[in-house]
Design an enzyme around this catalytic site. Structure first.
Site, PDB file in Angstrom:
ATOM      1  N   TRP A 197     -51.664 -16.444  14.126  1.00 30.10           N
ATOM      2  CA  TRP A 197     -50.245 -16.262  13.788  1.00 30.10           C
ATOM      3  C   TRP A 197     -49.404 -17.289  14.549  1.00 30.10           C
ATOM      4  O   TRP A 197     -49.709 -17.608  15.699  1.00 30.10           O
ATOM      5  CB  TRP A 197     -49.775 -14.856  14.185  1.00 30.10           C
ATOM      6  N   GLU A 220     -48.136   9.049  -5.460  1.00 30.07           N
ATOM      7  CA  GLU A 220     -47.513   8.578  -4.206  1.00 30.07           C
ATOM      8  C   GLU A 220     -47.744   9.589  -3.081  1.00 30.07           C
ATOM      9  O   GLU A 220     -47.950   9.211  -1.929  1.00 30.07           O
ATOM     10  CB  GLU A 220     -46.012   8.345  -4.398  1.00 30.07           C
ATOM     11  N   TRP A 237     -51.045   8.778  -1.869  1.00 26.29           N
ATOM     12  CA  TRP A 237     -51.055   7.603  -0.976  1.00 26.29           C
ATOM     13  C   TRP A 237     -50.748   8.048   0.459  1.00 26.29           C
ATOM     14  O   TRP A 237     -51.332   7.574   1.426  1.00 26.29           O
ATOM     15  CB  TRP A 237     -49.981   6.582  -1.386  1.00 26.29           C
ATOM     16  N   TRP A 297     -48.044  -1.846   6.107  1.00 24.49           N
ATOM     17  CA  TRP A 297     -48.073  -3.179   6.734  1.00 24.49           C
ATOM     18  C   TRP A 297     -49.435  -3.829   6.593  1.00 24.49           C
ATOM     19  O   TRP A 297     -49.540  -5.005   6.251  1.00 24.49           O
ATOM     20  CB  TRP A 297     -47.633  -3.109   8.205  1.00 24.49           C
ATOM     21  N   TRP A 322     -48.356  -9.001  11.692  1.00 28.65           N
ATOM     22  CA  TRP A 322     -47.849  -7.799  11.019  1.00 28.65           C
ATOM     23  C   TRP A 322     -47.406  -6.726  12.014  1.00 28.65           C
ATOM     24  O   TRP A 322     -46.527  -5.918  11.720  1.00 28.65           O
ATOM     25  CB  TRP A 322     -48.877  -7.233  10.037  1.00 28.65           C
ATOM     26  N   ASN A 349     -39.315   0.897  -1.586  1.00 29.02           N
ATOM     27  CA  ASN A 349     -40.737   0.574  -1.403  1.00 29.02           C
ATOM     28  C   ASN A 349     -41.072  -0.846  -1.853  1.00 29.02           C
ATOM     29  O   ASN A 349     -41.779  -1.574  -1.161  1.00 29.02           O
ATOM     30  CB  ASN A 349     -41.602   1.586  -2.156  1.00 29.02           C
TER      31      ASN A 349
HETATM   32  C1  LIG Z   1     -44.561  -2.213   4.753  1.00 30.04           C
HETATM   33  C2  LIG Z   1     -44.361  -0.771   4.357  1.00 30.04           C
HETATM   34  C3  LIG Z   1     -43.970   0.167   5.309  1.00 30.04           C
HETATM   35  C4  LIG Z   1     -43.792   1.510   4.965  1.00 30.04           C
HETATM   36  N1  LIG Z   1     -43.409   2.412   5.936  1.00 30.04           N
HETATM   37  C5  LIG Z   1     -43.265   3.720   5.618  1.00 30.04           C
HETATM   38  C6  LIG Z   1     -42.903   4.671   6.612  1.00 30.04           C
HETATM   39  O1  LIG Z   1     -42.740   4.350   7.799  1.00 30.04           O
HETATM   40  N2  LIG Z   1     -42.726   5.966   6.223  1.00 30.04           N
HETATM   41  C7  LIG Z   1     -42.916   6.364   4.929  1.00 30.04           C
HETATM   42  O2  LIG Z   1     -42.743   7.554   4.640  1.00 30.04           O
HETATM   43  N3  LIG Z   1     -43.285   5.495   3.982  1.00 30.04           N
HETATM   44  C8  LIG Z   1     -43.457   4.187   4.279  1.00 30.04           C
HETATM   45  N4  LIG Z   1     -43.808   3.296   3.297  1.00 30.04           N
HETATM   46  C9  LIG Z   1     -44.095   3.797   1.939  1.00 30.04           C
HETATM   47  C10 LIG Z   1     -42.886   3.835   0.969  1.00 30.04           C
HETATM   48  O3  LIG Z   1     -42.221   2.597   0.989  1.00 30.04           O
HETATM   49  C11 LIG Z   1     -41.882   4.952   1.262  1.00 30.04           C
HETATM   50  O4  LIG Z   1     -42.567   6.173   1.427  1.00 30.04           O
HETATM   51  C12 LIG Z   1     -40.883   5.126   0.125  1.00 30.04           C
HETATM   52  O5  LIG Z   1     -40.184   3.938  -0.079  1.00 30.04           O
HETATM   53  C13 LIG Z   1     -39.941   6.262   0.431  1.00 30.04           C
HETATM   54  O6  LIG Z   1     -39.008   6.404  -0.586  1.00 30.04           O
HETATM   55  P1  LIG Z   1     -38.999   7.689  -1.537  1.00 30.04           P
HETATM   56  O7  LIG Z   1     -39.008   8.926  -0.701  1.00 30.04           O
HETATM   57  O8  LIG Z   1     -37.870   7.527  -2.490  1.00 30.04           O
HETATM   58  O9  LIG Z   1     -40.405   7.543  -2.254  1.00 30.04           O
HETATM   59  P2  LIG Z   1     -40.990   8.064  -3.644  1.00 30.04           P
HETATM   60  O10 LIG Z   1     -41.328   6.859  -4.426  1.00 30.04           O
HETATM   61  O11 LIG Z   1     -40.144   9.092  -4.294  1.00 30.04           O
HETATM   62  O12 LIG Z   1     -42.383   8.735  -3.213  1.00 30.04           O
HETATM   63  C14 LIG Z   1     -42.492  10.110  -2.825  1.00 30.04           C
HETATM   64  C15 LIG Z   1     -43.096  10.217  -1.445  1.00 30.04           C
HETATM   65  O13 LIG Z   1     -44.433   9.725  -1.447  1.00 30.04           O
HETATM   66  C16 LIG Z   1     -44.727   9.102  -0.203  1.00 30.04           C
HETATM   67  N5  LIG Z   1     -45.037   7.687  -0.449  1.00 30.04           N
HETATM   68  C17 LIG Z   1     -44.561   6.894  -1.427  1.00 30.04           C
HETATM   69  N6  LIG Z   1     -45.122   5.681  -1.385  1.00 30.04           N
HETATM   70  C18 LIG Z   1     -45.975   5.688  -0.344  1.00 30.04           C
HETATM   71  C19 LIG Z   1     -46.856   4.725   0.211  1.00 30.04           C
HETATM   72  N7  LIG Z   1     -46.991   3.503  -0.297  1.00 30.04           N
HETATM   73  N8  LIG Z   1     -47.555   5.077   1.313  1.00 30.04           N
HETATM   74  C20 LIG Z   1     -47.455   6.310   1.844  1.00 30.04           C
HETATM   75  N9  LIG Z   1     -46.646   7.266   1.349  1.00 30.04           N
HETATM   76  C21 LIG Z   1     -45.917   6.959   0.267  1.00 30.04           C
HETATM   77  C22 LIG Z   1     -43.480   9.210   0.651  1.00 30.04           C
HETATM   78  O14 LIG Z   1     -43.603  10.330   1.488  1.00 30.04           O
HETATM   79  C23 LIG Z   1     -42.388   9.403  -0.383  1.00 30.04           C
HETATM   80  O15 LIG Z   1     -41.270  10.098   0.115  1.00 30.04           O
HETATM   81  C24 LIG Z   1     -44.010   1.930   3.628  1.00 30.04           C
HETATM   82  C25 LIG Z   1     -44.394   0.978   2.673  1.00 30.04           C
HETATM   83  C26 LIG Z   1     -44.570  -0.347   3.022  1.00 30.04           C
HETATM   84  C27 LIG Z   1     -44.984  -1.341   1.968  1.00 30.04           C
END
Ligand SMILES: Cc1cc2nc3c(=O)[nH]c(=O)nc-3n(C[C@H](O)[C@H](O)[C@H](O)COP(=O)(O)OP(=O)(O)OC[C@H]3O[C@@H](n4cnc5c(N)ncnc54)[C@H](O)[C@@H]3O)c2cc1C
Length: 490
Positions: free
Chosen positions: A318, A287, A290, A394, A371, A353
């Site tokens: 759209w 993650e 990512w 997105w 989107w 997420n």
């Molecule tokens: C439509 C959409 C919008 C999103 N917008 C954001 C946003 O504005 N800011 C944001 O930080 N994340 C975003 N995410 C990614 C992800 O949903 C969040 O990072 C995550 O839910 C944060 O929770 P956590 O810290 O418990 O994550 P954990 O699951 O513990 O992951 C650890 C860290 O990894 C990073 N991470 C995890 N998943 C992703 C991912 N898919 N893409 C990029 N980084 C990731 C984050 O920094 C997160 O804190 C988005 C995902 C989607 C599908």
């Protein structure tokens, strides 16, 4: 010899490369600066929750600096003016900062660099906000990756190669007091900036951020990284790290998070649970990758903030119905999983997420709304709102992005709910009006017979909305719209 360290999205002392470099160059004579930039504060995408979180993080930073004999110099105004004035006031020899990767920040930083060149002041820019820089991870032809899986393989191999370097924490900076005559401004409350925050947000700052990380990597805790791979998609479980706002503002460096995970990997024994724990740690490291992946996409393809990564999808017709958009935003679509997730966002400025993926698919493929509308709303609401990750998420969900979900894969909100919230605990937490609905109907309450609605006291259309669209019909319509443009040549 004084140096200025310009804090931006690196609100911490620990493991801060530009700050430590500035301290080393100036023998500790560092002016720690934060600028409340009028333009950023007023920008339509700057969410109230993020500002409130940031102000708390600044207070935490100031307290840490004071405990080391220094203090945070906060000034409000236009960034360029503030830096010019402070350089002239202090006779600083240099200004240091950690790189930001958004197009806006890149333009601004180039202007500041030009200003400092004119003033014959040195600049020092360090890589910090991501683990591997956008040019570090390249294909064998030297191009940026646009698909995650091969990116991840290369990224993980590079992390292994640089393991020793990554495991080394940067020395804490030694700081001397900021001279009395350097004026600063009290850190304002959100209300003083005219900002009202209605959401419950986590405490901002390096101190709570480090505590969150420590709790997540503590294998003895009830919810730790050990259960991440199995629990991370279950909406009702606190199985993810919740570190996102801390990473967003650099209260915790992603490198520090990675280091904690790598150290844990080294310490896992070989008992029968080791396989599960290693799998979980690797999934979590994935993650963080990512996050880097989307930053390098934004760096190399900045147009994604305005247009689809795959240009043919800009022609998508759209429907953009404002009434449907309002229902989505306010969590009254009649689909419990969507409504619960949107209320989680509106109440906590954060969303799980899996829920982000479900509501983004629903907005684009069921409601047929651009989107970019959803992206903007998320940026306004999220405490972790981050241009790179949000745009990446997105565009992935809409099927318009780099490594996107193929357009024909359309989430069914009912089966997603049944799979990722099997007992309905997540739905009931945010939709108390559905508490009495039996489990078998919780994700499709409109299918309850009249007698059942009477019995549980939830009349559809009165106590909870009927679905605003028919998923099967909208799915067919979405497929037709996407098909119409997906064959258009690039
Ligand atoms: C439509 C959409 C919008 C999103 N917008 C954001 C946003 O504005 N800011 C944001 O930080 N994340 C975003 N995410 C990614 C992800 O949903 C969040 O990072 C995550 O839910 C944060 O929770 P956590 O810290 O418990 O994550 P954990 O699951 O513990 O992951 C650890 C860290 O990894 C990073 N991470 C995890 N998943 C992703 C991912 N898919 N893409 C990029 N980084 C990731 C984050 O920094 C997160 O804190 C988005 C995902 C989607 C599908």
């Amino acid at each position: 010899m004084t140096w200025i360290h310009w804090f931006r999205r690196d609100l911490r002392l620990r493991d801060n490369p530009a700050l430590s470099a500035a301290a080393a160059r100036s023998n500790g004579h560092v002016i720690p600066l934060f600028i409340l930039d009028d333009g950023i504060l007023r920008a339509p995408r700057t969410g109230a929750a993020r500002i409130a979180f940031m102000l708390e993080a600044l207070r935490d930073l100031d307290a840490s600096l004071r405990s080391r004999g220094s203090r945070l110099v906060v000034r409000q105004g236009r960034t360029l003016d503030v830096i010019r004035d402070l350089v002239q006031e202090t006779g600083a020899a240099g200004v240091a900062w950690n790189r930001d990767y958004t197009p806006f920040a890149r333009r601004r930083d180039m202007q500041i660099e030009a200003l400092l060149r004119d003033l014959s002041v040195e600049t020092l820019i360090a890589e910090d906000a991501i683990i591997l820089g956008p040019d570090d991870v390249r294909t064998s032809e030297g191009r940026p990756y646009t698909v995650y899986t091969p990116y991840w393989r290369r990224w993980r191999a590079l992390v292994e190669q640089r393991r020793t370097e990554l495991l080394n924490e940067i020395d804490q900076p030694r700081l001397r007091p900021v001279p009395e005559r350097i004026a600063d401004q009290r850190i304002p409350d959100a209300a003083e900036l005219g900002i009202t925050v209605s959401q419950r947000i986590p405490p901002g700052g390096e101190t709570p951020g480090n505590a969150r990380l420590a709790a997540f990597v503590d294998l003895a805790a009830e919810y730790s990284i050990a259960g991440y791979a199995d629990g991370r998609d279950l909406l009702a479980e606190p199985a993810t790290s919740r570190l996102s706002p801390y990473l967003r503002f650099g209260c915790v460096a992603p490198r520090t998070a990675l280091r904690a995970a790598l150290r844990l990997l080294d310490s896992v024994g070989d008992d029968q649970d080791a396989g599960r724990i290693v799998r979980s740690i690797e999934t979590w490291i994935g993650e963080l990758a990512w996050r880097d992946f989307y930053y390098q996409i934004l760096w190399h393809y900045p147009h994604v903030l305005r247009r689809s990564f795959k240009p043919q999808y800009d022609a998508l017709a759209w429907e953009n119905d404002p009434a449907l958009f309002d229902a989505w935003k306010e969590g009254r679509t009649g689909f419990p999983i969507i409504d619960a997730a949107m209320r989680q966002l509106n109440q906590e400025a954060w969303m799980h997420n899996r829920a982000r993926m479900i509501v983004a698919s629903f907005l684009t493929k069921d409601l047929l709304i651009d989107w970019r509308w959803g992206e903007r709303y998320f940026m306004q609401q999220l405490v972790d709102g981050d241009h790179a990750a949000n745009n990446g998420g997105w565009q992935w969900s809409a099927g318009t992005g780099t490594d996107a979900q193929p357009y024909f894969r359309i989430f069914n909100p009912v089966s997603q709910g049944q799979k990722f919230d099997p007992t309905g605990a997540f739905v009931r937490r945010y939709l108390p009006e559905l508490t009495q609905v039996p489990d078998r109907y919780i994700h499709a309450p409109w299918t309850m017979p009249q007698a059942e609605q009477q019995r549980c006291g939830v009349i559809i259309g009165r106590d909870y909305p009927a679905p605003i669209v028919d998923h099967a019909q909208r799915r067919t319509r979405a497929l037709a719209l996407y098909r119409a443009v997906s064959s258009v040549a690039l």
